[in-house]
Design a protein around this motif. Structure first.
Motif, PDB file in Angstrom:
ATOM      1  N   THR A 240      14.911 -89.695 -89.616  1.00  0.00           N
ATOM      2  CA  THR A 240      16.234 -90.280 -89.832  1.00  0.00           C
ATOM      3  C   THR A 240      17.102 -89.295 -90.600  1.00  0.00           C
ATOM      4  OG1 THR A 240      17.429 -92.215 -90.688  1.00  0.00           O
ATOM      5  CG2 THR A 240      15.656 -91.351 -92.039  1.00  0.00           C
ATOM      6  N   VAL A 241      18.356 -89.634 -90.755  1.00  0.00           N
ATOM      7  CA  VAL A 241      19.273 -88.857 -91.589  1.00  0.00           C
ATOM      8  C   VAL A 241      19.753 -89.762 -92.710  1.00  0.00           C
ATOM      9  CG1 VAL A 241      21.456 -87.608 -91.709  1.00  0.00           C
ATOM     10  CG2 VAL A 241      20.007 -87.381 -89.679  1.00  0.00           C
ATOM     11  N   LEU A 242      19.485 -89.358 -93.964  1.00  0.00           N
ATOM     12  CA  LEU A 242      19.855 -90.149 -95.128  1.00  0.00           C
ATOM     13  C   LEU A 242      20.954 -89.438 -95.908  1.00  0.00           C
ATOM     14  CD1 LEU A 242      16.290 -91.144 -96.420  1.00  0.00           C
ATOM     15  CD2 LEU A 242      17.841 -92.519 -95.020  1.00  0.00           C
ATOM     16  N   MET A 243      21.758 -90.209 -96.609  1.00  0.00           N
ATOM     17  CA  MET A 243      22.785 -89.648 -97.489  1.00  0.00           C
ATOM     18  C   MET A 243      22.231 -89.604 -98.906  1.00  0.00           C
ATOM     19  SD  MET A 243      25.195 -88.875 -95.483  1.00  0.00           S
ATOM     20  CE  MET A 243      26.443 -88.442 -96.708  1.00  0.00           C
ATOM     21  N   MET A 244      22.427 -88.489 -99.561  1.00  0.00           N
ATOM     22  CA  MET A 244      21.910 -88.304-100.923  1.00  0.00           C
ATOM     23  C   MET A 244      23.031 -87.798-101.818  1.00  0.00           C
ATOM     24  SD  MET A 244      18.911 -85.694-102.180  1.00  0.00           S
ATOM     25  CE  MET A 244      18.713 -85.320-103.924  1.00  0.00           C
ATOM     26  N   ASP A 245      23.138 -88.370-103.015  1.00  0.00           N
ATOM     27  CA  ASP A 245      24.137 -87.919-103.991  1.00  0.00           C
ATOM     28  C   ASP A 245      23.670 -86.617-104.639  1.00  0.00           C
ATOM     29  OD1 ASP A 245      25.943 -89.990-103.606  1.00  0.00           O
ATOM     30  OD2 ASP A 245      24.913 -91.297-105.048  1.00  0.00           O
ATOM     31  N   THR A 246      24.496 -85.582-104.563  1.00  0.00           N
ATOM     32  CA  THR A 246      24.212 -84.299-105.206  1.00  0.00           C
ATOM     33  C   THR A 246      25.319 -84.002-106.213  1.00  0.00           C
ATOM     34  OG1 THR A 246      25.445 -82.916-103.650  1.00  0.00           O
ATOM     35  CG2 THR A 246      23.187 -83.553-103.033  1.00  0.00           C
ATOM     36  N   LEU A 247      25.202 -82.879-106.904  1.00  0.00           N
ATOM     37  CA  LEU A 247      26.260 -82.491-107.832  1.00  0.00           C
ATOM     38  C   LEU A 247      27.546 -82.145-107.088  1.00  0.00           C
ATOM     39  CD1 LEU A 247      24.255 -80.265-110.354  1.00  0.00           C
ATOM     40  CD2 LEU A 247      24.958 -82.649-110.636  1.00  0.00           C
ATOM     41  N   ASP A 248      27.446 -81.882-105.784  1.00  0.00           N
ATOM     42  CA  ASP A 248      28.619 -81.578-104.962  1.00  0.00           C
ATOM     43  C   ASP A 248      29.112 -82.799-104.201  1.00  0.00           C
ATOM     44  OD1 ASP A 248      28.856 -78.293-104.690  1.00  0.00           O
ATOM     45  OD2 ASP A 248      26.845 -78.976-105.160  1.00  0.00           O
TER      46      ASP A 248
END
Length: 375
Positions: A278-286
């Protein structure tokens, strides 16, 4: 003869380490930066320094224990004449030893200051601009560093005539010897302050809180020091200012762990997502970024997001973000969900799977810890 052992508070059979320890303790207590302008403390500080100059030197201590005082004008010998005077008399004339070297400058460089600055991971990643408050010595606004009350000025010392030193004649068995010493009236400065400034007490500087602006470059880490030249304390009598060193301490982040310029994080995904991909969204510093999980992703597998780590210090580019996958095995299945899994097991021939031994799996967090420790 002065009892230097009593001044330092040590026994006559004290070891060199005990003498040094006693001196350092007294010097810290009596130093002008701690004791202030107390005349008694200043005189006591001179006595302690004189005592350590003798007892801290093996040759001088040996001579002192035999009844001579190497720090006295005559070195403790008869007629006020010592070995140092002999050396200067016969060997120092050609080299100018013992000759007046002029008055000592009253203005001296100020001390450096070390300030610890706590910063966030985002600030060390991208760089930041901060305002830092420091308590330090600044130029006296009343006298401007002259140390004198407004309208007055330093006066030439009447004792030494502005030379900062005085000469005296000592008699010895070799005749008369001329020696030179710092002037006690002006402390070697050549001038005296007849009317000290009331605001700074004749120091030429006062304590004040200042706000400094500093640019934190990307890539700094805990222990990195940033030098702010000339931003330290102003020296006595308006002397040049020292420097300020900002020592960086990076706060611990709730999500990311830093290893050099790379960042590491753990992403929990459902078992079905790991199996099917799957493709997941992840919170990064950007901001939010996509994490592409291939079908059959295994626990502990690492997905690297290029260029989302910490900026490299003083050079371009950034490190990477390494995402460690943690597969979440479902619990509390209802009847329908359990039946679906049983059917899947039947299709895969896993109703009665055989156990297969493999190397011990320390778990995702332990793997991450070992990776960061270089194991």
């Amino acid at each position: 003869m002065t009892d230097y052992y009593e001044i330092l508070g040590v026994a006559r059979d004290a070891t060199p380490e005990q003498i040094k320890k006693a001196y350092r303790k007294l010097a810290r207590e009596l130093h002008p930066d701690v004791a202030g302008s107390d005349p008694a403390a200043e005189e006591r500080f001179k006595d302690v320094s004189r005592a350590y100059d003798v007892l801290g030197n093996p040759d001088k201590r040996r001579a002192y224990d035999m009844g001579a005082d190497p720090s006295s004008p005559g070195g403790g010998m008869g007629g006020g004449f010592g070995f140092q005077d002999i050396f200067e008399t016969f060997f120092g004339a050609a080299a100018g030893a013992g000759a007046p070297r002029g008055p000592a400058p009253r203005a001296r460089r100020g001390q450096d200051a070390l300030v610890r600055l706590d910063v966030d991971l985002a600030e060390t990643t991208f760089g930041a601009h901060r305002e830092v408050q420091v308590d330090t010595a600044v130029l006296c606004p009343t006298c401007g560093g002259t140390c004198c009350r407004p309208g007055t000025s330093p006066r030439t010392c009447e004792v030494c005539g502005g030379r900062g030193s005085v000469q005296r004649v000592a008699r010895s068995f070799l005749g008369q010897v001329m020696t030179t010493q710092p002037c006690a009236a002006c402390h070697g400065f050549g001038t005296v302050i007849p009317e000290p400034c009331t605001e700074c007490a004749g120091e030429g500087r006062v304590r004040s809180r200042r706000t400094l602006s500093v640019d934190i470059p990307a890539g700094v880490d805990t222990g990195t020091r940033i030098k702010l030249t000339g931003q330290g304390e102003v020296g006595p009598a308006g002397g040049p200012a020292g420097d300020v060193y900002l020592e960086i301490r990076e706060r611990r982040h709730d999500t990311f762990v830093r290893k050099g310029d790379d960042l590491h994080a753990t992403l929990q995904v459902p078992m079905t997502a790991a199996a099917l991909g799957t493709v997941l969204m992840m919170d990064t510093l950007d901001g939010p970024r996509e994490v592409d999980l291939r079908p059959g992703t295994q626990p502990g597998q690492v997905v690297t997001l290029k260029g989302l780590g910490v900026g490299h210090l003083h050079v371009g580019g950034r490190g990477d973000l390494h995402v460690h996958v943690d597969v979440d095995v479902p619990t509390g299945l209802d009847d329908e969900q359990a039946e679906l899994l049983r059917r899947l097991a039947a299709l895969r021939g896993e109703e009665r799977p055989e156990a297969r031994l493999s190397a011990a799996n320390p778990g995702v967090f332990a793997k991450l810890r070992d990776k960061l420790a270089g194991r």
